[in-house]
Design an enzyme around this catalytic site. Structure first.
Site, PDB file in Angstrom:
ATOM      1  N   THR A  51       0.785  -1.184  -0.121  1.00 17.84           N
ATOM      2  CA  THR A  51      -0.130   0.138   0.152  1.00 17.84           C
ATOM      3  C   THR A  51       0.804   1.280   0.258  1.00 17.84           C
ATOM      4  O   THR A  51       2.010   1.544   0.558  1.00 17.84           O
ATOM      5  CB  THR A  51      -1.082   0.196   1.169  1.00 17.84           C
ATOM      6  OG1 THR A  51      -1.725  -1.155   1.125  1.00 17.84           O
ATOM      7  CG2 THR A  51      -1.840   1.022   1.144  1.00 17.84           C
ATOM      8  N   ARG A  91     -13.518  -7.967  -0.836  1.00 19.06           N
ATOM      9  CA  ARG A  91     -13.040  -7.405   0.428  1.00 19.06           C
ATOM     10  C   ARG A  91     -12.380  -6.251   0.227  1.00 19.06           C
ATOM     11  O   ARG A  91     -11.701  -5.704  -0.642  1.00 19.06           O
ATOM     12  CB  ARG A  91     -11.897  -8.538   0.898  1.00 19.06           C
ATOM     13  CG  ARG A  91     -11.155  -8.004   2.234  1.00 19.06           C
ATOM     14  CD  ARG A  91      -9.792  -7.411   1.965  1.00 19.06           C
ATOM     15  NE  ARG A  91      -8.964  -7.141   3.222  1.00 19.06           N
ATOM     16  CZ  ARG A  91      -8.147  -6.177   3.260  1.00 19.06           C
ATOM     17  NH1 ARG A  91      -7.622  -5.614   2.261  1.00 19.06           N
ATOM     18  NH2 ARG A  91      -7.593  -6.002   4.454  1.00 19.06           N
ATOM     19  N   GLY A 108     -10.259  -3.259   2.547  1.00 21.57           N
ATOM     20  CA  GLY A 108      -9.440  -2.875   3.554  1.00 21.57           C
ATOM     21  C   GLY A 108      -9.804  -1.710   4.058  1.00 21.57           C
ATOM     22  O   GLY A 108     -10.782  -0.942   4.076  1.00 21.57           O
ATOM     23  N   ASP A 109      -8.722  -1.115   4.947  1.00 23.76           N
ATOM     24  CA  ASP A 109      -8.709   0.161   5.495  1.00 23.76           C
ATOM     25  C   ASP A 109      -8.465   1.318   4.412  1.00 23.76           C
ATOM     26  O   ASP A 109      -8.862   2.386   4.636  1.00 23.76           O
ATOM     27  CB  ASP A 109      -7.995   0.468   6.610  1.00 23.76           C
ATOM     28  CG  ASP A 109      -6.298  -0.044   6.168  1.00 23.76           C
ATOM     29  OD1 ASP A 109      -6.435  -0.937   5.404  1.00 23.76           O
ATOM     30  OD2 ASP A 109      -5.409   0.551   6.910  1.00 23.76           O
ATOM     31  N   THR A 153      -0.983   1.469   6.693  1.00 26.38           N
ATOM     32  CA  THR A 153      -0.481   0.288   5.783  1.00 26.38           C
ATOM     33  C   THR A 153      -0.478  -1.058   7.024  1.00 26.38           C
ATOM     34  O   THR A 153      -0.366  -0.763   7.872  1.00 26.38           O
ATOM     35  CB  THR A 153       0.744   0.344   5.125  1.00 26.38           C
ATOM     36  OG1 THR A 153       1.746   0.496   5.851  1.00 26.38           O
ATOM     37  CG2 THR A 153       0.732   1.656   4.013  1.00 26.38           C
ATOM     38  N   GLY A 154      -0.575  -2.064   6.350  1.00 27.73           N
ATOM     39  CA  GLY A 154      -0.447  -3.175   7.337  1.00 27.73           C
ATOM     40  C   GLY A 154      -1.988  -3.805   7.324  1.00 27.73           C
ATOM     41  O   GLY A 154      -2.539  -4.072   6.193  1.00 27.73           O
ATOM     42  N   GLY A 162      -5.359  -4.220   7.311  1.00 26.14           N
ATOM     43  CA  GLY A 162      -6.186  -3.295   7.348  1.00 26.14           C
ATOM     44  C   GLY A 162      -7.680  -3.668   8.260  1.00 26.14           C
ATOM     45  O   GLY A 162      -8.212  -2.546   8.712  1.00 26.14           O
TER      46      GLY A 162
HETATM   47  N1  ASP Z   1      -3.842  -1.907   4.649  1.00 24.28           N
HETATM   48  C1  ASP Z   1      -4.100  -2.910   3.312  1.00 24.28           C
HETATM   49  C2  ASP Z   1      -5.265  -3.615   3.199  1.00 24.28           C
HETATM   50  O1  ASP Z   1      -5.561  -4.042   4.429  1.00 24.28           O
HETATM   51  C3  ASP Z   1      -2.872  -3.827   3.105  1.00 24.28           C
HETATM   52  C4  ASP Z   1      -1.494  -3.215   3.289  1.00 24.28           C
HETATM   53  O2  ASP Z   1      -1.096  -2.191   3.500  1.00 24.28           O
HETATM   54  O3  ASP Z   1      -0.372  -4.292   3.252  1.00 24.28           O
HETATM   55  O4  ASP Z   1      -5.784  -3.774   1.979  1.00 24.28           O
END
Ligand code: ASP
Length: 307
Positions: free
Chosen positions: A167, A195, A197-198, A218-219, A221
């Protein structure tokens, strides 16, 4: 003037620096940076050549926010358009809505004159196929099996060893004192189709307000959605915390969600003066920062918090 991003924003920083240096807006700067990341074929977490969903379809999410008006535009689960950030901006400026998804988003992209194309590169398709085969998922016979498999393997398949940070987050403070923030992603690799995410959710993965600052996530979500992370960081700054203290407080909120899981969260934030903070619950992550007066951006380590 300031321009801040997650590490993978580095490929586009020059474009944003140029816009801000010439007196351009924060909004134009963050869009320009994000578009270049969406174009980057080596980044499998954003735009063209992003990792696909379970069915092998590249499904993109993005959001953009303007801190002066608190206007926002978001695109979710769009397929076939490499610049969701620009479509999100058009949602913000041209529709009476904040978020549109899936077929509606694709229809709107078409109306905006965006060009439809295949975003799945042969290299990424092979990685997707190998991932499913390695996981015994080719020939799967039902959704429960697929989901179990997805959950079991999620860590392995969502981490690209070359580009571990997925992200892109980009935020800017322009010469007029306005803040804007952008997030764009292909999301959780091998995710269940549809789906979100955040990243496309204002308050979860993206938030900004000229009066206080900005935050992008990021991470994992799902955790940022449940904790309302980006909005929390900005709210903590409103309550008087420094940008670093605000990020630490948001991690304290995330702690019970992350604890005992293999998932991580990463934040990039900026206060209204442009002071930046990068924070992560993973190891050795970086972020990029440019301030007026610098000839180019610098790469800084994120503060590591343990969960
Ligand atoms: N935050 C993103 C999501 O959940 C994914 C990511 O940042 O790796 O879609």
């Amino acid at each position: 003037m300031n321009l801040i991003g997650s590490f993978n924003a580095n490929v586009g920083m020059h474009a944003g620096i140029e816009i801000l240096s010439k007196g351009g807006s924060a909004l134009d700067a963050i869009e320009a940076v994000t578009r270049l990341v969406e174009d980057n074929p080596d980044d499998h977490s954003v735009g063209y050549s992003g990792y696909p969903n379970l069915l092998g379809e590249v499904e993109l999410d993005a959001s953009i926010m303007e801190g002066t008006t608190l206007r926002a535009g978001c695109i979710g689960a769009i397929k076939g358009y490499r610049h969701p950030i620009s479509i999100a901006r058009r949602v913000m400026t041209e529709l009476p809505h904040v978020m549109i998804v899936d077929k509606g988003a694709e229809r709107f992209a078409e109306e905006c004159g965006e060009v439809r194309e295949n975003l799945l590169t042969p290299e990424v398709e092979k990685t997707w196929r190998d991932g499913l085969e390695g996981n015994g998922m080719i020939g799967w016979s039902g959704i429960p099996e697929m989901l179990t498999s997805l959950l079991r393997r999620s860590r392995g398949v969502t981490r690209d060893p070359e580009h571990a940070t997925g992200t892109v987050d980009v935020m800017a403070l322009d010469g007029a004192g306005h803040i804007a923030s952008a997030v764009s992603t292909s999301g959780w690799a091998w995710k269940y189709p549809g789906r979100l995410g955040d990243s496309p959710i204002i308050g979860a993965g993206n938030y900004c307000d000229d009066r206080y600052g900005a935050c992008g996530c990021t991470g994992w979500g799902e955790a940022a959605i449940r904790a309302g992370t980006a909005r929390s960081v900005v709210l903590y700054m409103k309550m008087g915390m420094t940008v670093e203290a605000a990020c630490r407080e948001a991690f304290a909120d995330l702690h019970p969600l992350l604890k005992g899981t293999a998932n991580d969260m990463n934040l990039v934030a900026m206060d209204r003066h442009g002071n930046a903070c990068g924070m992560t619950s993973a190891e050795e992550r970086q972020f990029v920062v440019w301030r007026s007066g610098m000839t180019t951006y610098e790469v800084l380590p994120r503060i590591v918090v343990v969960h």
